[in-house]
Design a protein around this motif. Structure first.
Motif, short mmCIF file in Angstrom:
data_model
loop_
_atom_site.label_atom_id
_atom_site.label_comp_id
_atom_site.label_asym_id
_atom_site.label_seq_id
_atom_site.Cartn_x
_atom_site.Cartn_y
_atom_site.Cartn_z
N VAL A 160 -69.25 50.01 -20.87
CA VAL A 160 -69.10 51.05 -19.84
C VAL A 160 -68.64 50.44 -18.52
N ALA A 161 -69.24 49.31 -18.15
CA ALA A 161 -68.87 48.65 -16.89
C ALA A 161 -67.41 48.21 -16.92
N ASP A 162 -66.96 47.64 -18.06
CA ASP A 162 -65.57 47.18 -18.16
C ASP A 162 -64.58 48.35 -18.05
N VAL A 163 -64.85 49.41 -18.80
CA VAL A 163 -63.94 50.55 -18.78
C VAL A 163 -63.99 51.25 -17.43
N LEU A 164 -65.18 51.36 -16.86
CA LEU A 164 -65.31 52.01 -15.55
C LEU A 164 -64.60 51.21 -14.47
N ARG A 165 -64.66 49.89 -14.58
CA ARG A 165 -63.95 49.04 -13.62
C ARG A 165 -62.44 49.27 -13.69
N ASN A 166 -61.92 49.40 -14.91
CA ASN A 166 -60.49 49.65 -15.07
C ASN A 166 -60.09 51.03 -14.53
N GLN A 167 -60.93 52.03 -14.81
CA GLN A 167 -60.62 53.39 -14.37
C GLN A 167 -60.69 53.50 -12.84
N LYS A 198 -61.90 64.99 -8.83
CA LYS A 198 -61.28 64.35 -9.97
C LYS A 198 -62.25 63.42 -10.70
N ARG A 199 -63.50 63.38 -10.25
CA ARG A 199 -64.47 62.54 -10.93
C ARG A 199 -64.71 63.03 -12.36
N ASP A 200 -64.71 64.35 -12.57
CA ASP A 200 -64.89 64.88 -13.93
C ASP A 200 -63.77 64.42 -14.85
N GLU A 201 -62.55 64.42 -14.33
CA GLU A 201 -61.43 63.93 -15.13
C GLU A 201 -61.60 62.45 -15.45
N LEU A 202 -62.09 61.69 -14.48
CA LEU A 202 -62.34 60.27 -14.69
C LEU A 202 -63.39 60.05 -15.78
N MET A 203 -64.47 60.81 -15.72
CA MET A 203 -65.54 60.65 -16.71
C MET A 203 -65.08 61.05 -18.11
N GLU A 229 -61.95 60.89 -19.34
CA GLU A 229 -61.08 59.82 -19.86
C GLU A 229 -61.91 58.59 -20.24
N LEU A 230 -62.92 58.30 -19.45
CA LEU A 230 -63.77 57.15 -19.74
C LEU A 230 -64.54 57.36 -21.04
N THR A 231 -65.05 58.56 -21.25
CA THR A 231 -65.81 58.85 -22.47
C THR A 231 -64.92 58.76 -23.71
N VAL A 232 -63.73 59.32 -23.65
CA VAL A 232 -62.81 59.29 -24.79
C VAL A 232 -62.43 57.85 -25.11
N GLU A 233 -62.10 57.07 -24.09
CA GLU A 233 -61.69 55.68 -24.32
C GLU A 233 -62.83 54.84 -24.88
N LEU A 234 -64.03 55.01 -24.31
CA LEU A 234 -65.15 54.17 -24.74
C LEU A 234 -65.68 54.59 -26.10
#
Length: 291
Positions: free
Chosen positions: A119-126, A139-144, A146-151
């Motif tokens: 989570v930390a690695d993907v969140l850092r990239n996002q 846009k935080r919801d959009e960020l979360m 994308e982060l959930t789908v990727e992780l």
């Protein structure tokens, strides 16, 4: 007790122990695997009552419900090189029991630690690809998402778990810059307040000047109207006096003389030096005023 009875009791105890070790139950909210001498023979045991070989098979159960992992606050940088402290958590559950057991040994703590690192690695990239406004705004919801789908895809392939949701609990600025940011915000608000006060004072002066002008106009109009009415009254009074004087000039002169006498001798201490033959005493000498 005879030897036969004692041996029979031991046999019963052994049978009970073997029977108890041969039956196990997996609940609906549990996931389980069966090991035989350390080798995985059943990678995903279905819920219900099952039988295993005593002392040879070993059962490992895992919590199959949705679990929560609180990640420790991490420091990330935005695309503007702004440092943020992000505190997040994730919701996950076991999906591939066999892979989950092989990669984590069935230890929930190990799985949570590895997931937190992912989570930390993907969140850092996002966060690194977005501005500060995008991270803290709507846009935080959009960020979360994308982060959930990727992780989720990565965690499923590596850990055998399904990531259901990732949320940010709090986004803070570092302590070393929080005070400077606060001071800058305070200065901006103070500047804005001064501008509002300046505009208010300017508007007050305009309103006050307009009010003074209206008062001056009203007073001038009132004085003009008063003088006009006073002049009309004086003209009317003069016309009335003239008309009355024309009707009986002698009586009007007598009344005026009485008024003059009254005003002249109103105070006993008054002293007046006048020629006795003056016109002032005409009506005192003769009521007709002929002498």
């Amino acid at each position: 007790m005879s030897n036969r009875s004692f041996l029979g009791l031991i046999a019963v105890v052994i049978l009970l122990a073997v029977g108890a070790n041969s039956v196990y139950i997996v609940s609906e909210y549990e996931r389980a695997v069966v090991l035989r001498f350390g080798r995985l023979i059943n990678p995903d045991v279905a819920p219900g009552l099952h039988v295993k070989i005593p002392f040879a098979d070993k059962l490992r159960k895992f919590d199959g419900r949705i679990l929560t992992t609180d990640a420790r606050p991490e420091s990330f940088y935005t695309i503007e090189n702004k440092r943020l402290i992000v505190d997040s958590y994730s919701k996950w559950r076991v999906q591939d029991v066999q892979k989950y057991y092989k990669t984590t040994g069935g230890d929930e703590t190990v799985a949570a630690s590895r997931l937190a690192n992912r989570v930390a690695d993907v969140l850092r990239n996002q966060v690194g690809g977005r501005t500060l406004h995008e991270v803290v705004s709507g846009k935080r919801d959009e960020l979360m998402h994308e982060l959930t789908v990727e992780l989720n895809q990565t965690a499923n392939e590596l850990l055998g778990i399904e990531v259901l949701d990732i949320r940010v609990k709090r986004i803070d600025l570092p302590e070393d810059v929080s005070q400077s940011v606060f001071d800058r915000m305070s200065a901006d608000r103070e500047k804005e307040a001064r501008e509002y006060r300046s505009k208010g004072a300017e508007q007050a002066e305009v309103i006050r000047a307009d009010a003074d002008r209206q008062v001056a106009v009203l007073e001038a109009n009132a004085y003009r109207d008063a003088e006009k009415i006073r002049g009309e009254g004086d003209a009317t009074a003069a016309a009335t006096f003239a008309e009355a004087y024309q009707q009986d000039a002698d009586f009007y002169a007598f009344v005026r003389s009485l008024t003059a006498y009254k005003n002249s001798f109103a105070n006993k201490s008054d002293l007046m030096v006048v020629d006795p033959e003056s016109e002032f005493f005409r009506y005192l000498k003769d009521p007709q005023g002929t002498k």
